[in-house]
Design an enzyme around this catalytic site. Structure first.
Site, short mmCIF file in Angstrom:
data_model
loop_
_atom_site.label_atom_id
_atom_site.label_comp_id
_atom_site.label_asym_id
_atom_site.label_seq_id
_atom_site.Cartn_x
_atom_site.Cartn_y
_atom_site.Cartn_z
CB CYS A 1 -0.40 -0.36 1.60
SG CYS A 1 -2.20 -0.75 1.29
CG HIS B 1 -3.21 3.13 2.64
ND1 HIS B 1 -3.13 2.95 1.15
CD2 HIS B 1 -3.50 1.96 3.04
CE1 HIS B 1 -3.74 1.73 1.25
NE2 HIS B 1 -3.82 0.96 2.58
CG ASN C 1 -6.13 -0.93 1.87
OD1 ASN C 1 -5.71 -0.27 0.70
ND2 ASN C 1 -6.11 -1.43 3.02
N1 COA Z 1 -17.18 -9.16 10.07
C1 COA Z 1 -17.89 -8.92 11.39
N2 COA Z 1 -16.83 -9.43 12.43
C2 COA Z 1 -15.53 -9.42 12.31
C3 COA Z 1 -15.56 -9.40 10.46
C4 COA Z 1 -16.09 -9.36 9.86
N3 COA Z 1 -16.20 -9.02 8.68
N4 COA Z 1 -13.89 -9.64 10.35
C5 COA Z 1 -13.18 -10.00 12.05
N5 COA Z 1 -14.44 -10.03 12.73
C6 COA Z 1 -14.55 -10.58 13.82
C7 COA Z 1 -13.16 -11.23 14.12
O1 COA Z 1 -13.50 -13.12 13.97
C8 COA Z 1 -13.06 -11.07 16.07
O2 COA Z 1 -14.46 -11.22 17.43
P1 COA Z 1 -14.38 -12.14 18.01
O3 COA Z 1 -13.44 -10.82 18.83
O4 COA Z 1 -15.89 -13.12 18.64
O5 COA Z 1 -12.54 -13.20 18.35
C9 COA Z 1 -13.80 -9.51 16.34
O6 COA Z 1 -13.94 -9.28 14.87
C10 COA Z 1 -12.86 -8.40 16.58
O7 COA Z 1 -12.04 -8.92 15.88
P2 COA Z 1 -10.31 -7.56 14.78
O8 COA Z 1 -9.73 -8.12 14.17
O9 COA Z 1 -9.50 -7.32 16.31
O10 COA Z 1 -11.47 -6.41 14.19
P3 COA Z 1 -10.47 -5.20 14.67
O11 COA Z 1 -11.31 -4.22 15.09
O12 COA Z 1 -8.79 -4.88 14.25
O13 COA Z 1 -10.36 -4.39 12.77
C11 COA Z 1 -9.17 -5.29 11.12
C12 COA Z 1 -10.04 -6.00 11.76
C13 COA Z 1 -9.06 -6.33 9.93
C14 COA Z 1 -10.90 -4.56 9.95
C15 COA Z 1 -8.74 -4.03 11.00
O14 COA Z 1 -7.66 -4.77 12.07
C16 COA Z 1 -7.92 -3.26 10.20
O15 COA Z 1 -8.95 -2.65 9.14
N6 COA Z 1 -6.72 -3.37 10.06
C17 COA Z 1 -6.02 -2.72 8.87
C18 COA Z 1 -5.51 -4.01 7.58
C19 COA Z 1 -5.30 -3.21 6.07
O16 COA Z 1 -6.09 -2.02 6.23
N7 COA Z 1 -4.19 -4.00 5.95
C20 COA Z 1 -4.22 -3.81 4.38
C21 COA Z 1 -2.67 -2.94 4.70
S1 COA Z 1 -2.46 -0.84 5.37
#
Ligand code: COA
Length: 347
Positions: free
Chosen positions: A124, A266, A296
């Site tokens: 990214c 980003h 994204n």
């Molecule tokens: N829908 C519903 N629940 C979801 C889900 C979805 N699409 N994806 C994950 N969950 C759940 C998880 O299983 C977890 O459940 P649990 O508590 O029962 O185990 C809960 O939501 C929290 O998961 P977590 O990973 O801690 O959530 P988060 O707040 O970190 O959000 C992302 C997840 C992926 C949205 C976030 O971490 C993110 O955006 N990270 C950056 C990713 C990115 O952009 N990467 C590219 C390069 S920059």
């Protein structure tokens, strides 16, 4: 070596790279959160609240990254009012083929002749990395005009059954033209602050398909050819690294955070953008966003946002713009520019 018609005009000294053209392109098909919910255990509310995305674009299976890059590149060239460059640099995580690079094909299809053309893989952060390399080519006198493209067909590397990645990523492309100019001129790219942390490379990884793990290429499950992401870890590092890089880039430009008119961050997650802006002390009204409508788009994210913000009048001539990106690698990069007059984004 190919030379553009006015290479003889290369300034001898104090040359820098100035943004003179801007274009973007999105594949037409929109995928809503509700459509994803039909086969994923997720909800429109979760995706909007936790990521900030309402809809993303998906290229049809016959459309590859090179096709998106040609569309965005042609618009950037038109925006700059030129039809030749000395080099094409394409930032992408999703090249058309493992070999060759996609940029030479893009250059040929844009009618740019036998110019130097190569891909840059920095996730990214790829577009800021590619712009930095292009600016170096210009500053060294190797090139006078460079087309820099960020293009992605993320749908090609996402497991549609993985709820932790499928809602996040979208397809699209953006491009800029950088030309030789004077330091201090509006549109001149400022100092870059960049870095990487390879020890955390497995935070975002496609396990199979490269030279590592090639023994399992024929036995690996299909999902191993798709992006695996530890979202929470990425989120934490993204905010910390982007704040640090953006702070140093602003300071290198002689700016305090309060001086920044627009933060172009980003589009990974609306919470990440908000966290970076808050830590920098930049109010939300100075932080344009398009993640709700495009998701994204990895290396395409920054030029797409620049193009959308410029087209919507959010970027105005004279604005002090701080640009920052973060992604797989892990890799990050930040730079600055004063928004130039006369650059109209072609969408
Ligand atoms: N829908 C519903 N629940 C979801 C889900 C979805 N699409 N994806 C994950 N969950 C759940 C998880 O299983 C977890 O459940 P649990 O508590 O029962 O185990 C809960 O939501 C929290 O998961 P977590 O990973 O801690 O959530 P988060 O707040 O970190 O959000 C992302 C997840 C992926 C949205 C976030 O971490 C993110 O955006 N990270 C950056 C990713 C990115 O952009 N990467 C590219 C390069 S920059």
């Amino acid at each position: 070596m190919y030379q553009s018609e006015d290479r003889s005009k290369t300034p001898a000294a104090a040359t820098t790279a100035v943004l003179t053209g801007l274009g973007a392109w999105l594949p037409p098909r929109e995928v809503t959160n509700d459509e994803l919910c039909s086969h994923l255990d997720t909800s429109d509310t979760w995706i909007r609240e936790r990521i900030g995305i309402a809809v993303r674009r998906r290229a049809d299976p016959k459309t590859a990254t090179g096709d998106l890059a040609v569309e965005a590149g042609s618009r950037a060239l038109r925006s700059a009012g030129i039809s030749s460059v000395d080099a094409v640099v394409l930032a992408t995580t999703t090249p058309d083929h493992p070999c060759p690079a996609t940029a030479p094909d893009v250059a040929a299809r844009l009618g740019l002749g036998n110019v130097a053309a190569f891909d840059i893989s920095a996730g990214c952060s790829g577009f800021v990395y590619a712009s930095t390399v292009a600016a170096g080519l210009i500053r060294s006198g190797t090139a006078t005009r460079v087309l820099v493209v960020g293009a992605e067909t993320m749908s090609a590397i996402i497991d549609p059954e993985d709820r932790s990645t499928a809602p996040i990523f979208g397809d699209g492309a953006g491009a800029v033209v950088l030309e030789a100019g004077r330091p201090g001129q509006a549109g001149a790219l400022g100092e870059v602050v960049w870095g990487s942390d390879g020890e955390r490379g497995d935070a975002i990884v496609i396990p199979v398909g490269g030279s590592r793990n090639r023994d399992s290429r024929h036995s690996a499950p299909k999902a191993d050819f798709s992006v695996r992401m530890h979202g929470n870890e990425v989120l934490r590092h993204a905010i910390r690294r982007m704040v640090a890089a953006a702070t140093r880039a602003a300071s290198a430009a002689g700016w305090e955070p309060a001086d920044v008119d627009r933060l172009i961050v980003h589009q990974a997650n609306a919470r990440i953008s908000a966290g970076v802006a808050a830590a920098l002390g930049i109010p939300p009204e100075r932080v344009p966003s398009n993640i709700a409508e495009v998701g994204n788009t990895a290396a395409a994210s920054i030029p797409l946002l620049l193009a959308h913000a410029a087209a919507r009048g959010s970027l105005q001539p004279g604005h002090r713009v701080l640009v920052v990106a973060f992604g797989s690698g892990l890799a990050w990069a930040a730079t600055t520019l004063v928004w130039p007059a006369g650059v109209c984004a072609e969408l």
